[in-house]
Motif scaffolding. Structure first.
Motif, PDB file in Angstrom:
ATOM      1  N   SER A 178      -6.772  26.966  -1.959  1.00 50.07           N
ATOM      2  CA  SER A 178      -5.516  26.496  -1.360  1.00 50.07           C
ATOM      3  C   SER A 178      -5.754  25.805  -0.026  1.00 50.07           C
ATOM      4  O   SER A 178      -5.049  24.854   0.324  1.00 50.07           O
ATOM      5  CB  SER A 178      -4.545  27.671  -1.175  1.00 50.07           C
ATOM      6  OG  SER A 178      -4.230  28.256  -2.425  1.00 50.07           O
ATOM      7  N   ARG A 179      -6.760  26.276   0.736  1.00 52.50           N
ATOM      8  CA  ARG A 179      -7.011  25.722   2.069  1.00 52.50           C
ATOM      9  C   ARG A 179      -7.928  24.501   2.043  1.00 52.50           C
ATOM     10  O   ARG A 179      -8.035  23.795   3.042  1.00 52.50           O
ATOM     11  CB  ARG A 179      -7.634  26.794   2.968  1.00 52.50           C
ATOM     12  CG  ARG A 179      -6.655  27.900   3.338  1.00 52.50           C
ATOM     13  CD  ARG A 179      -7.314  28.900   4.270  1.00 52.50           C
ATOM     14  NE  ARG A 179      -6.383  29.928   4.702  1.00 52.50           N
ATOM     15  CZ  ARG A 179      -6.716  30.932   5.510  1.00 52.50           C
ATOM     16  NH1 ARG A 179      -7.956  31.036   5.958  1.00 52.50           N
ATOM     17  NH2 ARG A 179      -5.811  31.837   5.853  1.00 52.50           N
ATOM     18  N   SER A 180      -8.584  24.265   0.915  1.00 57.60           N
ATOM     19  CA  SER A 180      -9.511  23.134   0.825  1.00 57.60           C
ATOM     20  C   SER A 180      -8.745  21.841   0.550  1.00 57.60           C
ATOM     21  O   SER A 180      -7.532  21.844   0.316  1.00 57.60           O
ATOM     22  CB  SER A 180     -10.536  23.379  -0.289  1.00 57.60           C
ATOM     23  OG  SER A 180      -9.888  23.310  -1.555  1.00 57.60           O
ATOM     24  N   SER A 181      -9.475  20.734   0.535  1.00 61.83           N
ATOM     25  CA  SER A 181      -8.850  19.447   0.220  1.00 61.83           C
ATOM     26  C   SER A 181      -8.332  19.437  -1.215  1.00 61.83           C
ATOM     27  O   SER A 181      -7.374  18.724  -1.529  1.00 61.83           O
ATOM     28  CB  SER A 181      -9.868  18.313   0.417  1.00 61.83           C
ATOM     29  OG  SER A 181     -11.045  18.558  -0.354  1.00 61.83           O
ATOM     30  N   ILE A 182      -8.932  20.259  -2.101  1.00 56.71           N
ATOM     31  CA  ILE A 182      -8.446  20.362  -3.471  1.00 56.71           C
ATOM     32  C   ILE A 182      -7.031  20.916  -3.504  1.00 56.71           C
ATOM     33  O   ILE A 182      -6.226  20.575  -4.362  1.00 56.71           O
ATOM     34  CB  ILE A 182      -9.397  21.259  -4.292  1.00 56.71           C
ATOM     35  CG1 ILE A 182     -10.784  20.632  -4.342  1.00 56.71           C
ATOM     36  CG2 ILE A 182      -8.874  21.494  -5.711  1.00 56.71           C
ATOM     37  CD1 ILE A 182     -11.854  21.546  -4.916  1.00 56.71           C
ATOM     38  N   PHE A 192      -3.791  20.608  -5.978  1.00 53.62           N
ATOM     39  CA  PHE A 192      -3.846  21.719  -6.931  1.00 53.62           C
ATOM     40  C   PHE A 192      -3.151  22.914  -6.295  1.00 53.62           C
ATOM     41  O   PHE A 192      -3.761  23.703  -5.587  1.00 53.62           O
ATOM     42  CB  PHE A 192      -5.318  22.018  -7.237  1.00 53.62           C
ATOM     43  CG  PHE A 192      -5.540  22.930  -8.410  1.00 53.62           C
ATOM     44  CD1 PHE A 192      -5.257  22.512  -9.698  1.00 53.62           C
ATOM     45  CD2 PHE A 192      -6.053  24.198  -8.226  1.00 53.62           C
ATOM     46  CE1 PHE A 192      -5.486  23.343 -10.776  1.00 53.62           C
ATOM     47  CE2 PHE A 192      -6.290  25.035  -9.294  1.00 53.62           C
ATOM     48  CZ  PHE A 192      -5.998  24.605 -10.573  1.00 53.62           C
ATOM     49  N   LYS A 193      -1.859  23.071  -6.556  1.00 54.39           N
ATOM     50  CA  LYS A 193      -1.039  24.083  -5.889  1.00 54.39           C
ATOM     51  C   LYS A 193      -1.101  25.399  -6.658  1.00 54.39           C
ATOM     52  O   LYS A 193      -0.345  25.640  -7.592  1.00 54.39           O
ATOM     53  CB  LYS A 193       0.413  23.608  -5.778  1.00 54.39           C
ATOM     54  CG  LYS A 193       0.600  22.272  -5.079  1.00 54.39           C
ATOM     55  CD  LYS A 193       0.241  22.361  -3.594  1.00 54.39           C
ATOM     56  CE  LYS A 193       0.513  21.033  -2.878  1.00 54.39           C
ATOM     57  NZ  LYS A 193       0.156  21.091  -1.454  1.00 54.39           N
ATOM     58  N   LEU A 194      -2.021  26.267  -6.241  1.00 52.48           N
ATOM     59  CA  LEU A 194      -2.196  27.553  -6.910  1.00 52.48           C
ATOM     60  C   LEU A 194      -1.089  28.524  -6.514  1.00 52.48           C
ATOM     61  O   LEU A 194      -0.714  28.623  -5.336  1.00 52.48           O
ATOM     62  CB  LEU A 194      -3.538  28.162  -6.522  1.00 52.48           C
ATOM     63  CG  LEU A 194      -4.688  28.031  -7.507  1.00 52.48           C
ATOM     64  CD1 LEU A 194      -5.943  28.673  -6.931  1.00 52.48           C
ATOM     65  CD2 LEU A 194      -4.347  28.668  -8.837  1.00 52.48           C
TER      66      LEU A 194
END
Length: 559
Positions: free
Chosen positions: A192-196, A200-202
């Motif tokens: 969640s904290r990465s650029s992904i 990508f909303k987990l």
């Protein structure tokens, strides 16, 4: 040398080589005066400025500013040397290609990709005499597509590598199962904290193990009170799937409906682990590809939980052996109690006799001489006292068998512990039921070592003697109490009811330890352990349902 250092050194060498090629090309153009637009003196001055600028950024600038400063020097040098030259000539356009390949060495936390792209196109525009030549501007755009693919793969690989290392560290630091929930939580937090996480909303991640066409819960980023039922259709799709995730229908967990979900399967040592990945509605359209990219992380998590499960099996098998040895020691303790109690009156008599015969006025000379010789040669009284002393030492020693301090835990830790033991014996969690207010929050004093013995012994007896209904219920008898009820249907109820009723009566008597210990090892062992921790426990028989019930009551403590 770690991978990050190696990658950094390779990038430094690559940057040095590319910059050497860049300067060589520009010098080649400089030496051919027919191509030069400005006076040679200007090119010479700028080369000197360029070299000193590179030295300055290396020794005089903070690291966070060096990338953007190098980029400004490079793009200025290229723009100056190529000004008014024909970029249709491949040799002249080559410096821009080199700049694109070297783009990774300009990126840091302070620089922006937009600055790099605008700089490239502005330079081309200036070199073309401020006239827009479409094909010249198109070439970098084509490279951006390839660069995007390359950097996306690089980001995923680096992210997976960092996360896999983190998972390994968490496994080493939190090898006890009571702390293993941190692994999935950390995976979710890092994604969640990465650029992904921008695309990508987990929402939640739940890990299951596929056993006999059933999905058995292992862990989740949210505590599951009631296990959902999954259709045969989705289980069939999971069994057929290999690499690609499966888009699933909505699922309800803890009264919350998750509609944007995917199932991702991983396999390790003939075991199948399945992730239920719940995404928030506003998620990037390539979410399936992102899940595929994250599969190495999920595979690593599966390996960790598989190893934990294997260690848990070894631990529980060891616990059986230890329990048998402890039961043997408890028997020895009871025997020592018996010896002590039986010999104490004898020592009292011997002391009395000893004192009596040491009074010479009560004896004639002949009898006194005879008794003194007997007392001198007979060491029985001393030996009996030594036996009693050793018995007392053994009795005290047993109390130190389980000396680990209690810790304060939430009710979830106890529920997870029971689920884990139940799964070990029955490979399902459907019979572990939570029937208390979901808003209740218990903090309980809990001894992991002690209850590993207790839960193992109770559930093992249920597995051994019950052939019918069996279950565990968690209820709230009264505010601030968490009660665990282990229930199993009594086999041959009518034949065994009298014997079991006697067992219940004996077990529930508060001061019946030594008598009861000679009746049965298992329940005596459990009772002895919990008595040391002053944990309330009773057994009973529910005649209507013909169920044998073992009840343990935990009292909530202040936070």
């Amino acid at each position: 040398m770690i991978t990050a250092d190696l990658d950094y050194n390779i990038r430094k060498i690559n940057s040095f080589i590319l910059r050497g090629v860049l300067i060589s090309l520009l010098l080649f153009n400089y030496l051919d005066s027919s191509f030069n637009y400005f006076q040679p003196r200007l090119y010479t001055i700028f080369i000197v400025v360029y070299v000193f600028g590179m030295l300055f950024q290396l020794y005089g600038l903070p690291i966070k500013y060096r990338g953007i400063f190098r980029y400004l020097l490079d793009i200025s040098l290229i723009t100056l040397f190529l000004y008014e030259k024909d970029l249709g000539n491949t040799l002249f356009f080559l410096p821009y290609i080199l700049l694109l390949f070297n783009s990774i060495n300009y990126s840091n936390s302070k620089s922006r990709t937009l600055v790099f792209i605008l700089g490239i196109h502005l330079s081309i525009l200036i070199v073309d005499g401020f006239s827009l030549v479409f094909r010249h501007q198109l070439i970098p755009v084509i490279f951006y597509v390839f660069m995007l693919i390359y950097y996306t793969r690089k980001i995923f690989n680096q992210f997976n590598s960092d996360l896999i290392k983190l998972i390994g560290d968490l496994f080493a630091q939190n090898i006890s199962e009571s702390s293993s929930y941190k692994i999935l939580h950390e995976v979710k937090k890092r994604i969640s904290r990465s650029s992904i996480g921008y695309f990508f909303k987990l929402d939640q991640i739940f890990l299951f193990r596929l056993i006999n066409n059933r999905l058995v819960l292992i862990k989740g980023t949210q505590f599951i009170r009631e296990l959902p039922d999954f259709s045969d259709e989705i289980i069939g799709k999971i069994k057929e799937s290999k690499e690609k995730p499966i888009k699933g229908a909505s699922v309800i967990i803890n009264t919350i409906e998750y509609s944007n979900i995917y199932w991702q399967r991983t396999d390790f040592e003939n075991s199948t682990y399945v992730y239920l990945i719940c995404l928030k509605p506003a998620t990037f359209m390539l979410q399936e590809n992102i899940i595929i990219g994250l599969k190495p992380v999920f595979s690593q998590v599966s390996k960790v939980f598989h190893l934990m499960n294997s260690l848990d099996y070894i631990k529980k098998n060891s616990a059986k052996t230890i329990k048998e040895k402890v039961a043997y020691v408890l028997d020895a303790k009871n025997a020592m109690h018996f010896v002590k109690n039986k010999l104490t009156p004898i020592t009292n008599i011997l002391d009395l006799v000893d004192r009596y015969f040491k009074k010479p006025e009560n004896l004639d000379e002949r009898k006194e001489k005879y008794i003194k010789e007997k007392l001198k040669n007979n060491r029985g009284n001393v030996q009996i006292k030594e036996v009693i002393s050793k018995a007392e030492l053994m009795i005290k020693g047993v109390d130190n068998l389980i000396a680990k301090d209690d810790v304060k835990v939430s009710e979830r830790v106890i529920i997870d512990s029971v689920r884990r033991h139940w799964f070990y014996h029955f490979e399902n969690l459907d019979d572990v039921r939570l029937n208390f207010n979901k808003e209740s929050n218990f903090n309980i004093s809990f001894n992991h070592e002690l209850f590993d013995f207790v839960f193992t012994d109770i559930i093992e007896n249920i597995s051994k003697y019950s052939t019918g209904i069996k279950m565990v219920e968690f209820i709230e008898d009264s505010p601030g109490t968490l009660t665990v009820l282990f229930k199993n249907e009594i086999k041959d109820y009518n034949r065994k009811i009298q014997e079991l009723q006697e067992l219940v009566t004996q077990y529930n008597q508060p001061d019946n330890d030594e008598i009861y210990s000679r009746k049965t090892h298992g329940l005596s062992f459990i009772r002895g352990l919990m008595k040391r921790k002053k944990i309330k426990n009773v057994i009973s028989i529910e005649r209507e349902t013909k169920m044998f019930i073992f009840k343990i009551t935990f009292i909530s403590i202040k936070s």
